[in-house]
Design an enzyme around this catalytic site. Structure first.
Site, PDB file in Angstrom:
ATOM      1  CG  ASP A  54      -2.016  -1.041   1.097  1.00 25.43           C
ATOM      2  OD1 ASP A  54      -2.178  -1.594  -0.005  1.00 25.43           O
ATOM      3  OD2 ASP A  54      -2.706  -1.295   2.100  1.00 25.43           O
ATOM      4  CG  ASP A  55       3.476   2.222   3.229  1.00 25.37           C
ATOM      5  OD1 ASP A  55       2.327   2.706   3.409  1.00 25.37           O
ATOM      6  OD2 ASP A  55       4.204   1.787   4.147  1.00 25.37           O
ATOM      7  CD  GLN A  56       6.626  -1.360  -2.875  1.00 22.08           C
ATOM      8  OE1 GLN A  56       5.795  -2.270  -2.784  1.00 22.08           O
ATOM      9  NE2 GLN A  56       7.860  -1.545  -3.310  1.00 22.08           N
ATOM     10  CG  ASP A  58      -0.924   5.095  -0.208  1.00 21.63           C
ATOM     11  OD1 ASP A  58      -1.792   4.790  -1.066  1.00 21.63           O
ATOM     12  OD2 ASP A  58      -1.080   4.926   1.007  1.00 21.63           O
ATOM     13  CD  GLU A 134     -24.407 -13.427 -16.297  1.00 17.97           C
ATOM     14  OE1 GLU A 134     -23.274 -13.749 -16.670  1.00 17.97           O
ATOM     15  OE2 GLU A 134     -24.981 -12.394 -16.677  1.00 17.97           O
ATOM     16  CE  LYS A 136     -33.174 -10.161 -11.872  1.00 17.46           C
ATOM     17  NZ  LYS A 136     -33.071  -9.102 -10.888  1.00 17.46           N
ATOM     18  CG  ASP A 138     -30.967  -7.781  -4.803  1.00 18.11           C
ATOM     19  OD1 ASP A 138     -31.463  -6.950  -5.590  1.00 18.11           O
ATOM     20  OD2 ASP A 138     -31.481  -8.088  -3.717  1.00 18.11           O
ATOM     21  NE  ARG A 157     -33.856  -0.906 -16.289  1.00 16.24           N
ATOM     22  CZ  ARG A 157     -34.921  -1.394 -15.689  1.00 16.24           C
ATOM     23  NH1 ARG A 157     -34.869  -1.711 -14.422  1.00 16.24           N
ATOM     24  NH2 ARG A 157     -36.026  -1.581 -16.357  1.00 16.24           N
ATOM     25  CD  GLU A 195     -27.651  -5.127 -10.804  1.00 13.97           C
ATOM     26  OE1 GLU A 195     -27.711  -4.996 -12.050  1.00 13.97           O
ATOM     27  OE2 GLU A 195     -28.659  -5.122 -10.063  1.00 13.97           O
ATOM     28  CE1 TYR A 247     -26.842  -6.509 -16.413  1.00 11.97           C
ATOM     29  CE2 TYR A 247     -25.992  -7.030 -14.233  1.00 11.97           C
ATOM     30  CZ  TYR A 247     -26.818  -6.273 -15.054  1.00 11.97           C
ATOM     31  OH  TYR A 247     -27.603  -5.300 -14.512  1.00 11.97           O
ATOM     32  CE  LYS A 314     -27.776 -12.101 -19.161  1.00  7.79           C
ATOM     33  NZ  LYS A 314     -26.554 -11.469 -18.699  1.00  7.79           N
ATOM     34  CE  LYS A 338     -37.082 -11.659  -8.591  1.00 11.88           C
ATOM     35  NZ  LYS A 338     -36.645 -10.300  -8.326  1.00 11.88           N
ATOM     36  CB  CYS A 432     -36.322 -23.594  34.164  1.00 10.73           C
ATOM     37  SG  CYS A 432     -37.587 -24.382  33.154  1.00 10.73           S
ATOM     38  CB  CYS A 435     -39.940 -26.110  36.653  1.00  8.77           C
ATOM     39  SG  CYS A 435     -38.157 -26.032  36.468  1.00  8.77           S
ATOM     40  CB  CYS A 450     -34.443 -26.708  32.936  1.00  6.26           C
ATOM     41  SG  CYS A 450     -35.454 -27.275  34.313  1.00  6.26           S
ATOM     42  CB  CYS A 455     -38.750 -29.258  34.262  1.00  7.49           C
ATOM     43  SG  CYS A 455     -39.299 -27.838  33.304  1.00  7.49           S
TER      44      CYS A 455
HETATM   45  S1  IVH Z   1     -28.975  -9.143 -18.112  1.00  8.68           S
HETATM   46  C1  IVH Z   1     -31.343  -7.437 -21.567  1.00  8.68           C
HETATM   47  N1  IVH Z   1     -27.765 -10.300 -16.141  1.00  8.68           N
HETATM   48  O1  IVH Z   1     -31.789  -7.526 -13.268  1.00  8.68           O
HETATM   49  C2  IVH Z   1     -30.785  -8.164 -20.421  1.00  8.68           C
HETATM   50  N2  IVH Z   1     -29.299  -8.569 -15.647  1.00  8.68           N
HETATM   51  O2  IVH Z   1     -34.657  -7.585 -13.265  1.00  8.68           O
HETATM   52  C3  IVH Z   1     -30.190  -7.249 -19.491  1.00  8.68           C
HETATM   53  N3  IVH Z   1     -29.492  -8.074 -13.260  1.00  8.68           N
HETATM   54  O3  IVH Z   1     -32.168  -4.559 -14.992  1.00  8.68           O
HETATM   55  C4  IVH Z   1     -30.023  -7.756 -18.155  1.00  8.68           C
HETATM   56  N4  IVH Z   1     -28.038  -9.560 -12.582  1.00  8.68           N
HETATM   57  O4  IVH Z   1     -30.148  -4.788 -13.477  1.00  8.68           O
HETATM   58  C5  IVH Z   1     -28.656  -9.368 -16.504  1.00  8.68           C
HETATM   59  N5  IVH Z   1     -26.587 -11.411 -14.496  1.00  8.68           N
HETATM   60  C6  IVH Z   1     -27.475 -10.472 -14.852  1.00  8.68           C
HETATM   61  C7  IVH Z   1     -28.119  -9.643 -13.926  1.00  8.68           C
HETATM   62  C8  IVH Z   1     -29.033  -8.717 -14.351  1.00  8.68           C
HETATM   63  C9  IVH Z   1     -28.860  -8.592 -12.225  1.00  8.68           C
HETATM   64  C10 IVH Z   1     -30.511  -7.005 -13.159  1.00  8.68           C
HETATM   65  C11 IVH Z   1     -30.410  -5.947 -14.186  1.00  8.68           C
HETATM   66  C12 IVH Z   1     -31.785  -5.849 -14.791  1.00  8.68           C
HETATM   67  C13 IVH Z   1     -32.613  -6.497 -13.743  1.00  8.68           C
HETATM   68  C14 IVH Z   1     -33.896  -7.039 -14.284  1.00  8.68           C
END
Ligand code: IVH
Length: 705
Positions: A54-56, A58, A134, A136, A138, A157, A195, A247, A314, A338, A432, A435, A450, A455
């Site tokens: 980290d020092d290097q 910085d 892959e 999804k 959050d 978005r 994301e 993604y 996809k 989901k 307890c 009892c 207990c 009891c």
């Molecule tokens: S693909 C046209 N891949 O989920 C396809 N979306 O509920 C574009 N999201 O608005 C999305 N993980 O923000 C894709 N592995 C993933 C994702 C992902 C999360 C979100 C994305 C999208 C929302 C839809």
């Protein structure tokens, strides 16, 4: 947070500039420094494998900063110094996406997935079935724009058509390359979509820091991530441990040409340019493979470093994607499978201490009912005193409740942001609650217990367990009735259940004749149908669950043999360790438990393993030649009667044909002869046990002896 985030200090213009050193040399040095810093940033943040300290880092950073201050005209918008947020925005400016950012259609079952895939196949017959799948993520969806390999813009978005410009905040995210890595050629225009997330571990740390500084506590990683990106104070965005994972893409002007027709290859190209992509993506060749992938991610959901709420599937072929196009709201080539939300927030009304059948005091959260993962949850486990303290869960808190798979729901922790100012830490009771006796906590153990054998709560739990599915599985008794029977003192041990009479039951309010008769017949049936395995399990020996009970019943022919088993033989069984073995030995050492078993025997419960003949309903004595000798505890004629009732054939003397000689006290000559001929000689007790395989009279015999 990494040290490299802390580089907030700004250098003053150095003395060097006063001496007018050639700007050209500085420019070259600045470029080299920027390249070095970009590389080390990538190694540290994206690959997690730093090469310098980290020092290097910085020192290099400060040198570049100094040069930029001296030559503001040479400052590059993609400079590593842009990772530092010292500036304050006045407000967010909106901008149109060059291509609309669509949402995804949600599906929740294999059936819906098949329907979605069939629709794809109908629109585009003949396209090979290959899906990129892959997790999804959050977090907060972002679009980041690169022109000729340099980051120029970042948008949220928004409503899909227009988003807010969040370039400054996004530049502070270390896993976002400010310049694409590698030599190029880079697309003239590249819009990557992905994301912004905060990993679970970083989130916990972040909240701890926030709390220590008396700042806002975040409810979940998604809120913290979204809030960080939409910050006017860029320093705040910089202080949050954001990551960005790519993604998909918006508009791309490839140079010289598209690298491939496959979504998967494009993602690979993105990672060579320095982007992170979602973990654990897989190319699936058919619908079933997709389903398999979805289940495997669902099972492993908790083990991902970030919060995920499903799988995105996809169509892998980009031409097919284009041909499939979009509905008004979502693509036809991709879908979100989901997972049911497995977490929810609710109010913890109070903490109840449940007394288990072995006396363990388990804290249980009584919750305002809430829907979690498709089921209403109103109680959840709080494990033990230490866990409550560790999470600082208090009565009256808003808490996060989690259900993972089929396990019992648990309280993850409080939502500190919503804690009432007058709340006080929870104090675990040392008495307890059932009892009133003092409870004990052994050193090194997490649980309070207990130890009062009488009891009422311990009694009730052990009887509840006895009749439960894990025990004799007596359905139809109803837990309210069981509680009444125990509370009234009518039933103190499981054996008492089988001695209940219609008159006993009549004493209870709302118990009519029909119900009383039904109960008696249920209990009688359970008594007759109990197996060695179900009885062992029903006893509620600590650490002996259904599986171990099965194993023990396989190994031991009867309960007495098990009761006499020593440590060595128990430990020689597969899956039985020290803890389980000691628990079994302790159980059978207890005089109270021994007398319970004696009562079971007297009541005619099956304490022996079933034999093949039992399955046909026949006694093991059926068709056997039997003879009695010596004095028995019941009249010889009665013993003979019982033997005959069980299907045995009375013999007149000892011969090779004799199957059993039942020998009482002072047996005399017959015993000698039986030994000589190799005839099985059994005691009266063993005879009684053989009789117990049959129902009615055997019980009677046992009662009399
Ligand atoms: S693909 C046209 N891949 O989920 C396809 N979306 O509920 C574009 N999201 O608005 C999305 N993980 O923000 C894709 N592995 C993933 C994702 C992902 C999360 C979100 C994305 C999208 C929302 C839809």
């Amino acid at each position: 947070m990494s040290h490299r985030n802390k580089t907030l200090h700004t250098n003053q213009p150095s003395l060097l500039s006063l001496h007018g050193v050639a700007a050209d040399g500085d420019r070259r040095r600045m470029e080299r420094l920027a390249a070095k810093l970009h590389r080390h940033n990538y190694l540290y943040h994206t690959l997690d494998s730093p090469e310098i300290s980290d020092d290097q880092y910085d020192a290099l950073f400060r040198e570049l900063e100094g040069l930029e201050n001296r030559h503001p005209e040479l400052r590059d918008p993609s400079s590593p110094t842009m990772r530092v947020g010292g500036d304050m925005l006045e407000g967010f400016v909106k901008k149109e996406h060059s291509r609309r950012m669509y949402g995804l259609e949600n599906i929740f079952s294999d059936g819906e997935w098949r329907a979605f895939a069939e629709r794809m196949a109908r629109v585009l017959p003949g396209v090979p079935i290959s899906f990129w799948c892959e997790p999804k993520l959050d977090g907060l969806a972002l679009e980041i724009v690169y022109e000729n390999g340099r980051l120029t813009n970042a948008l949220t978005r928004g409503d899909g058509v227009r988003g807010e410009i969040v370039t400054r905040a996004v530049q502070t995210i270390h896993t976002v390359p400010l310049r694409l890595r590698g030599k190029g050629p880079f697309p003239a225009l590249l819009e990557v979509r992905g994301e912004a997330i905060i990993c679970k571990k970083d989130f916990t740390e972040l909240n701890k820091r926030q709390e220590a500084q008396g700042r806002k506590i975040f409810a979940n990683p998604r809120n913290a991530a979204a809030g960080a990106v939409r910050q006017l104070d860029v320093a705040v965005a910089q202080s949050r441990p954001l990551r960005f994972l790519v993604y998909s893409m918006g508009n791309v002007v490839w140079a010289p040409a598209t690298p491939s027709d496959c979504h998967h290859d494009v993602l690979r190209r993105f990672s060579t340019w320095g982007f992170l992509t979602p973990p654990d993506g897989r190319l699936c060749a058919g619908l079933a493979e997709v389903e398999e992938y979805v289940s495997s991610v669902r099972l492993r959901r908790q083990s991902f470093p970030m919060e995920i709420d499903g799988v995105v599937i996809k169509q892998n072929n980009l031409k097919a994607q284009k041909a499939l196009g979009y509905t008004a709201r979502a693509p036809r080539f991709a879908v979100a499978f989901k997972f049911p939300a497995n977490k929810a927030e609710t109010r913890l009304e109070r903490i109840e201490i449940q007394v288990g059948r072995t006396g363990t005091l388990t804290p249980v959260a009584v919750l305002e009912p809430v829907l979690v993962g498709g089921a209403v949850v109103s109680r959840a486990s709080l494990h033990n005193e230490d866990e409550i303290a560790r999470r600082d869960v208090r009565e009256g808190d808003t808490v996060i409740v989690q259900r993972a798979g089929d396990v019992i729901p648990e309280v993850v922790g409080p939502v500190l942001a919503r804690r009432q100012p007058d709340s006080t830490p929870y104090v675990f009771p040392h008495v307890c609650q059932a009892c009133g006796e003092k409870a004990h906590r052994e050193s090194g153990k997490a649980a309070w217990r207990c130890d009062n054998l009488f009891c009422p709560a311990v009694r009730l739990r052990s009887i509840e367990h006895f009749v439960s599915k894990a025990g004799l599985d007596i359905q139809g008794l109803g837990s309210k009735w069981i509680a009444q029977l125990v509370e009234s003192g009518c039933v103190k041990t499981p054996a008492d259940l089988f001695e209940l009479t219609i008159e006993d039951l009549f004493r209870f309010e709302r118990m009519g004749e029909t119900l009383a008769k039904k109960f008696i017949s249920l209990l009688d049936k359970a008594r007759r149908e109990a197996t060695l395995r179900s009885l062992i399990s029903a006893l509620g020996i600590r650490h002996v669950g259904e599986q171990t009970a099965y194993l023990l019943a396989e190994r031991y022919a009867d309960m007495d043999e098990l009761a006499c088993a020593d440590m060595e033989t128990l430990l020689s069984l597969p899956d039985i360790g020290q803890k389980v073995a000691s628990s079994i030995i302790n159980f059978f050492d207890s005089p109270a438990n021994r007398s319970l078993l004696a009562r079971f025997r007297a009541l005619g419960l099956r304490l022996r393993k079933k034999t093949a003949k039992d399955e046909t309903g026949q006694s093991p004595l059926h068709g056997k030649n039997i003879l009695f000798t010596g004095s028995l505890s019941l009249p010889r004629s009665r013993a003979q009667q019982l033997a005959e009732a069980a299907g045995a054939l009375p013999a007149s003397g000892v011969s090779k044909k004799l199957d059993y000689l039942v020998a009482g006290e002072n047996p005399g000559g017959k015993l000698q002869k039986a030994h000589e001929l190799g005839v099985a000689v059994i005691s009266e007790v063993e005879f009684a046990r053989l009789l117990q395989f049959d129902d009615g009279q055997q019980a009677e015999l046992a009662r009399r002896t």
